[in-house]
Design a protein around this motif. Structure first.
Motif, PDB file in Angstrom:
ATOM      1  N   PHE A 117       3.040  24.136 -29.343  1.00 10.15           N
ATOM      2  CA  PHE A 117       1.850  23.679 -28.652  1.00 10.15           C
ATOM      3  C   PHE A 117       2.171  23.372 -27.201  1.00 10.15           C
ATOM      4  N   LEU A 118       1.122  23.391 -26.396  1.00 13.56           N
ATOM      5  CA  LEU A 118       1.271  23.203 -24.961  1.00 13.56           C
ATOM      6  C   LEU A 118       0.175  22.267 -24.482  1.00 13.56           C
ATOM      7  N   LEU A 119       0.546  21.280 -23.674  1.00 17.94           N
ATOM      8  CA  LEU A 119      -0.446  20.384 -23.104  1.00 17.94           C
ATOM      9  C   LEU A 119      -1.252  21.120 -22.039  1.00 17.94           C
ATOM     10  N   LYS A 120      -2.546  20.803 -21.973  1.00 17.28           N
ATOM     11  CA  LYS A 120      -3.410  21.489 -21.014  1.00 17.28           C
ATOM     12  C   LYS A 120      -3.054  21.157 -19.563  1.00 17.28           C
ATOM     13  N   ASP A 121      -2.374  20.045 -19.346  1.00 17.14           N
ATOM     14  CA  ASP A 121      -1.970  19.693 -17.986  1.00 17.14           C
ATOM     15  C   ASP A 121      -0.555  20.171 -17.667  1.00 17.14           C
ATOM     16  N   ALA A 122      -0.070  21.131 -18.456  1.00 18.03           N
ATOM     17  CA  ALA A 122       1.264  21.692 -18.215  1.00 18.03           C
ATOM     18  C   ALA A 122       1.312  22.366 -16.858  1.00 18.03           C
TER      19      ALA A 122
END
Length: 235
Positions: A117-122
Motif C-alpha cells: 500500500f501507498l499513502l496518498k501523500d507519498a
C-alpha cells in the motif's frame, strides 16, 4: 519494458494527479482511470495492466472488493461462483492507495492479495518506486511502518490458519518463512542460513507453492498468523 498501469480513485483531483505524475515517465503508461471499484475491475479485464493502483475507500465497490475480484485465481470469482466478465487477468499486481497510515482496511487489502500500500501523500519518488517494485513482482514491505502495521493487525485478529498448516513445510522452509516475516530480504536470509541465493529461491518457491502464497506480502501475514513471528503493537 513499459509498465502498464491503471488508477482507481473516486476523487478526480487525486486520480488526475497520479495520472499526470506517472505520465512523465518513459517506462510507465497509464492505460485507464476508474472512479470506483466496479469500473476498475472492468478496466483491468479489458486492458490487462501490470499494476492497478486502487483507492481503498470507493463507492459501489471498494478497493478491497476490487482487489479480491482482480486477484482471484483464474476461473474463479471471489465468492466461489461461476466465472463472469469480472474474472481477473493473470499478472496484474495491486497497489492499494490510502489516506491513513493505520487504515483499518490495510490488513484486509494485503490478505486479499495486494502487493502493498501507498499513502496518498507519498512523494513523487515514492510513487514511482512503489509502482516499479510491485510491477517486478515484489511486495512493498520495506518501510518499518508497514511491517509494524501488519504485525498490529495480525495481533488484533489472532491466527486465522490452524498451526497444523506448517506440517507440509520442511524445517528449512519454516525457517525461511520466519525470516521473511521478520522483514529480512533474500540476501540477508541467505547469509543468516549460510546458503546460496539459488538454494534460497528454491526454498521460497516451494514454500509459496505449498502454502499457496501469491507474494512476499502474504508470506509476512502468514508468518504472523502462525505466530512464527511475535506480533507487536504499532507505535
Amino acid at each position: 519494458m513499459v509498465i502498464r498501469a491503471i488508477i482507481a480513485d473516486d476523487q478526480a483531483m487525486v486520480r488526475s494527479g497520479f495520472v499526470n505524475l506517472l505520465a512523465t515517465q518513459d517506462d510507465i503508461e497509464v492505460v485507464g482511470e476508474a472512479e470506483d471499484g466496479e469500473e476498475a475491475v472492468r478496466i483491468v479485464a479489458e486492458q490487462r495492466p501490470d499494476v492497478a493502483l486502487l483507492d481503498i475507500r470507493m463507492p459501489r465497490m471498494n478497493g478491497i472488493e476490487a482487489a479480491r475480484a482482480i486477484l482471484a485465481p483464474r476461473g474463479e470469482t471471489p465468492d466461489g461462483g461461476t466465472p463472469d466478465d469480472r474474472t481477473p487477468c493473470d499478472g496484474t499486481k495491486v497497489l492499494m492507495l490510502t489516506t491513513f497510515g493505520l487504515d483499518e482496511y490495510v490488513y484486509d487489502a494485503l490478505a486479499a492479495g495486494a502487493s502493498g500500500f501507498l499513502l496518498k501523500d507519498a512523494t513523487f519518488a515514492e510513487l514511482l518506486h512503489a509502482v516499479r517494485v510491485v510491477a517486478e513482482g515484489n511486495a512493498l514491505l520495506a518501510p518499518e511502518v508497514t511491517k509494524r502495521l501488519i504485525a498490529d493487525f495480525a495481533r488484533q485478529r489472532g491466527p486465522r490458519r490452524p498451526p497444523t498448516s506448517v506440517r507440509d513445510l520442511t524445517a528449512r522452509e519454516v525457517e525461511v518463512l520466519t525470516l521473511i516475516g521478520q522483514g529480512l530480504n533474500n540476501t540477508e536470509i541467505a547469509e543468516r542460513l549460510t546458503i546460496s541465493d539459488n538454494t534460497l529461491k528454491t526454498h521460497i518457491n516451494r514454500l509459496f507453492g505449498k502454502m499457496r502464497l501469491r507474494d512476499r506480502a502474504q508470506a509476512v501475514i502468514l508468518a504472523y498468523e502462525l505466530r512464527l513471528v511475535a506480533p507487536r503493537a504499532a507505535g
